[in-house]
Design an enzyme around this catalytic site. Structure first.
Site, mmCIF file in Angstrom:
data_model
loop_
_atom_site.group_PDB
_atom_site.id
_atom_site.type_symbol
_atom_site.label_atom_id
_atom_site.label_comp_id
_atom_site.label_asym_id
_atom_site.label_seq_id
_atom_site.Cartn_x
_atom_site.Cartn_y
_atom_site.Cartn_z
ATOM 1 C CD GLU A 119 -3.100 -1.010 0.700
ATOM 2 O OE1 GLU A 119 -3.337 0.073 0.153
ATOM 3 O OE2 GLU A 119 -3.888 -1.976 0.679
ATOM 4 C CB CYS B 279 -1.974 7.185 1.152
ATOM 5 S SG CYS B 279 -3.264 6.395 2.102
HETATM 6 P P1 NAP Z 1 8.272 4.993 4.845
HETATM 7 O O1 NAP Z 1 9.453 5.839 5.077
HETATM 8 O O2 NAP Z 1 8.326 4.009 3.747
HETATM 9 O O3 NAP Z 1 7.986 4.265 6.238
HETATM 10 C C1 NAP Z 1 6.961 3.310 6.373
HETATM 11 C C2 NAP Z 1 7.468 2.164 7.205
HETATM 12 O O4 NAP Z 1 8.501 1.476 6.482
HETATM 13 C C3 NAP Z 1 8.114 2.597 8.519
HETATM 14 O O5 NAP Z 1 7.814 1.632 9.498
HETATM 15 C C4 NAP Z 1 9.586 2.601 8.176
HETATM 16 O O6 NAP Z 1 10.416 2.467 9.284
HETATM 17 C C5 NAP Z 1 9.658 1.378 7.287
HETATM 18 N N1 NAP Z 1 10.802 1.298 6.387
HETATM 19 C C6 NAP Z 1 11.360 2.276 5.657
HETATM 20 N N2 NAP Z 1 12.334 1.775 4.869
HETATM 21 C C7 NAP Z 1 12.378 0.436 5.117
HETATM 22 C C8 NAP Z 1 13.161 -0.637 4.615
HETATM 23 N N3 NAP Z 1 14.111 -0.458 3.691
HETATM 24 N N4 NAP Z 1 12.932 -1.877 5.098
HETATM 25 C C9 NAP Z 1 11.983 -2.084 6.033
HETATM 26 N N5 NAP Z 1 11.213 -1.115 6.546
HETATM 27 C C10 NAP Z 1 11.393 0.138 6.084
HETATM 28 O O7 NAP Z 1 6.974 5.811 4.594
HETATM 29 P P2 NAP Z 1 6.525 7.150 5.299
HETATM 30 O O8 NAP Z 1 7.165 8.262 4.591
HETATM 31 O O9 NAP Z 1 6.687 7.040 6.757
HETATM 32 O O10 NAP Z 1 4.950 7.069 4.978
HETATM 33 C C11 NAP Z 1 4.360 7.863 4.048
HETATM 34 C C12 NAP Z 1 4.099 7.102 2.767
HETATM 35 O O11 NAP Z 1 3.183 6.051 3.010
HETATM 36 C C13 NAP Z 1 3.424 8.016 1.758
HETATM 37 O O12 NAP Z 1 3.921 7.767 0.476
HETATM 38 C C14 NAP Z 1 1.972 7.598 1.852
HETATM 39 O O13 NAP Z 1 1.232 7.924 0.723
HETATM 40 C C15 NAP Z 1 2.094 6.130 2.083
HETATM 41 N N6 NAP Z 1 0.884 5.581 2.692
HETATM 42 C C16 NAP Z 1 0.109 4.745 1.949
HETATM 43 C C17 NAP Z 1 -1.071 4.228 2.477
HETATM 44 C C18 NAP Z 1 -1.932 3.282 1.683
HETATM 45 O O14 NAP Z 1 -2.772 2.611 2.271
HETATM 46 N N7 NAP Z 1 -1.787 3.186 0.372
HETATM 47 C C19 NAP Z 1 -1.452 4.555 3.782
HETATM 48 C C20 NAP Z 1 -0.651 5.419 4.513
HETATM 49 C C21 NAP Z 1 0.532 5.919 3.953
HETATM 50 P P3 NAP Z 1 11.153 3.740 9.945
HETATM 51 O O15 NAP Z 1 10.094 4.630 10.450
HETATM 52 O O16 NAP Z 1 11.972 3.117 10.998
HETATM 53 O O17 NAP Z 1 11.961 4.371 8.848
#
Ligand code: NAP
Length: 458
Positions: free
Chosen positions: A229, A263
């Protein structure tokens, strides 16, 4: 990254949480796998559904306290936090009351004999979740997996550890056995090791493209099923016959909801040329006059971004868009002082050669596009690497439905902002990910849909 609670309204460090060790992970994996092998997972569904009912009641009873934890940890308005707490109880109840029906055997008309599909748990799941809906995202993966019988190991975002620990406590208090849900404060390398472990059968991830790509690659390498997602750059289309009062109100709400860190929300505002000037003038004045401030204050309409990094990165992204030729119509920068507040921002003249045209702005930044007809709307909407959701405002429902069917996204809302409910599937296409959460579709992502056939000849 350290797991820390930092209040985004003040940037005060509230608490640091120690990481889990490899030994902690092994203990969590062993407990989860043991549970999967037990009658809890493989036996009757009712005991699992009773946990979900109790969990919903526990959440309702602590609604205000839980809402404050969300607001103080990631900065959303207290009213939005209450809504989030309300919906997580509803999701738990939805699966408590419908999962038995969703997972009942489905018979198939076959020439070969008496055939049906049964639904069985597949084993231990790993979930990786983001901070913007710190309870809702966890419930979306917990409730269906508990009902189906899959134990879950969860890695939450490092900026919402308080929500992560409270959710784990609630699940335990509701009577879930050891192994049903384990919160782990772990690194990306440890996530990769968990995915590789033979006891783990699936990975569900919500977040950014980079993280999604890494997790999907690890799952693919080890032949595990995954769902993703990811983000989006949803269109918010206003046709020439739209009710402008409603469209403007929904557009401002949608673009500023959760400080623009959602999102599914209005990211590219696409206006029919006949109403474009009027809409833009009124939309601008509404965005400019919004009350910015403490998210605990009931009168506030725009709170802080979730972290100092988010504010710095958004400012850089806006500047890159301007350097590439966009016009700054409103706002554009962080607000001086304590906390991660950012001005409501509107960009116009974003051309296709501007990187911003294809990017998701995760903050209160709207892009405005003006089009001449419905074909142009479809072309612009689909000229995107993402495909999460979108909105169409029109009083001609047939015209709006026709546009809805031509736009390449996982969902379209007509005459309202994009939102969510337990019974509605959630997910995208293209780089917005694959698979669905919530609804009947969500619970069937990580179950073994097993065919059984009794031969006619038997
Ligand atoms: P993110 O940086 O990807 O973080 C999300 C999760 O992934 C966190 O728990 C993060 O941990 C972890 N993570 C990051 N890199 C990783 C890796 N290489 N391996 C394993 N885990 C990893 O995303 P964000 O910036 O916090 O969230 C915003 C994004 O999520 C936006 O693009 C938004 O649109 C999307 N989103 C989508 C939905 C949907 O349902 N489609 C819902 C909500 C949000 P850490 O915090 O420790 O870095």
């Amino acid at each position: 990254m350290a797991y820390q609670t930092i209040n985004p309204t003040t940037n005060e460090l509230v608490k640091t949480y120690p990481n889990h060790t490899d030994a902690d992970i092994e203990a969590a994996l062993a407990a989860a796998h043991k549970l999967y092998k037990s009658a809890w997972s493989k036996g009757p569904i009712q005991p699992r559904l009773q946990v979900l009912e109790r969990l919903a009641d526990l959440i309702d009873a602590r609604k205000e306290e839980l809402a404050k934890i969300v607001t103080q940890e990631m900065g959303k308005l207290i009213s939005d936090s209450r809504d989030e707490v309300w919906i997580i109880a509803e999701i738990a109840r939805f699966y408590a009351r419908n999962a038995e029906r969703f997972l009942a055997p489905v018979s198939i008309d076959s020439a070969l004999g008496d055939a049906w599909v049964e639904h069985h748990p597949i084993g231990v799941m790993l979930v990786v979740e983001p901070w913007n809906f710190p309870f809702y995202q966890l419930m979306r993966v917990f409730a269906p997996n508990l009902a189906a019988g899959n134990p879950v190991l969860a890695k939450h975002a490092s900026i919402v550890p308080h929500c992560a620990t409270v959710f784990e406590e609630l699940v335990r208090e509701a009577g879930a056995p050891e192994g049903a849900w384990a919160n782990l404060f772990i690194t990306s390398d440890q996530v990769a090791k968990i995915i590789a472990d033979d006891r783990v059968q699936g990975a569900a991830m919500t977040g950014s493209e980079g993280a999604g790509s890494a997790i999907a690659a690890q799952a693919g390498k080890h032949l595990k099923k995954s769902t993703l997602e990811m983000g989006g750059n949803d269109v918010f289309v206003v046709l020439d016959d739209a009710d402008l009062d409603k469209a403007i109100e929904a557009g401002v709400f949608s673009r500023l909801h959760i400080s623009g860190q959602e999102c599914i929300c209005a990211k590219r505002i696409v206006l029919h040329e006949k109403i474009a000037d009027t809409f833009l003038e009124r939309f601008t004045s509404a965005m400019a006059s919004v009350k910015i401030g403490d998210p605990m204050d009931e009168a506030t309409k725009l709170g802080p971004l979730s972290s100092a990094d988010a504010s710095v990165n958004l400012a850089k992204q806006v500047q890159r868009a301007l350097d590439a030729g966009a016009t700054l119509h409103l706002g554009g920068k962080p607000i001086a002082g304590s906390g991660n507040f950012f001005e409501p921002t509107i960009l116009t003249n974003v051309t296709r050669d501007n990187p911003a045209y294809f990017e998701e702005f995760f903050g209160p930044v709207a892009q405005i596009y003006v089009v001449q007809n419905d074909d142009e709307i479809v072309e612009l909407a689909n000229d995107s690497r993402f495909g999460l959701a979108g909105v169409v405002f029109s009083q001609d429902i047939e015209r709006a439905k026709s546009l809805a069917s031509r736009i390449e996204t996982g969902a379209i809302w007509i005459n309202t902002f994009a939102s969510t409910a337990p019974e509605l599937p959630f997910g995208g296409v293209k780089r917005s990910g694959y698979g669905r959460e919530l609804s009947e579709l969500g619970i069937k992502e990580f179950v073994n849909q097993k065919l059984v056939l009794v031969s006619k000849a038997a």
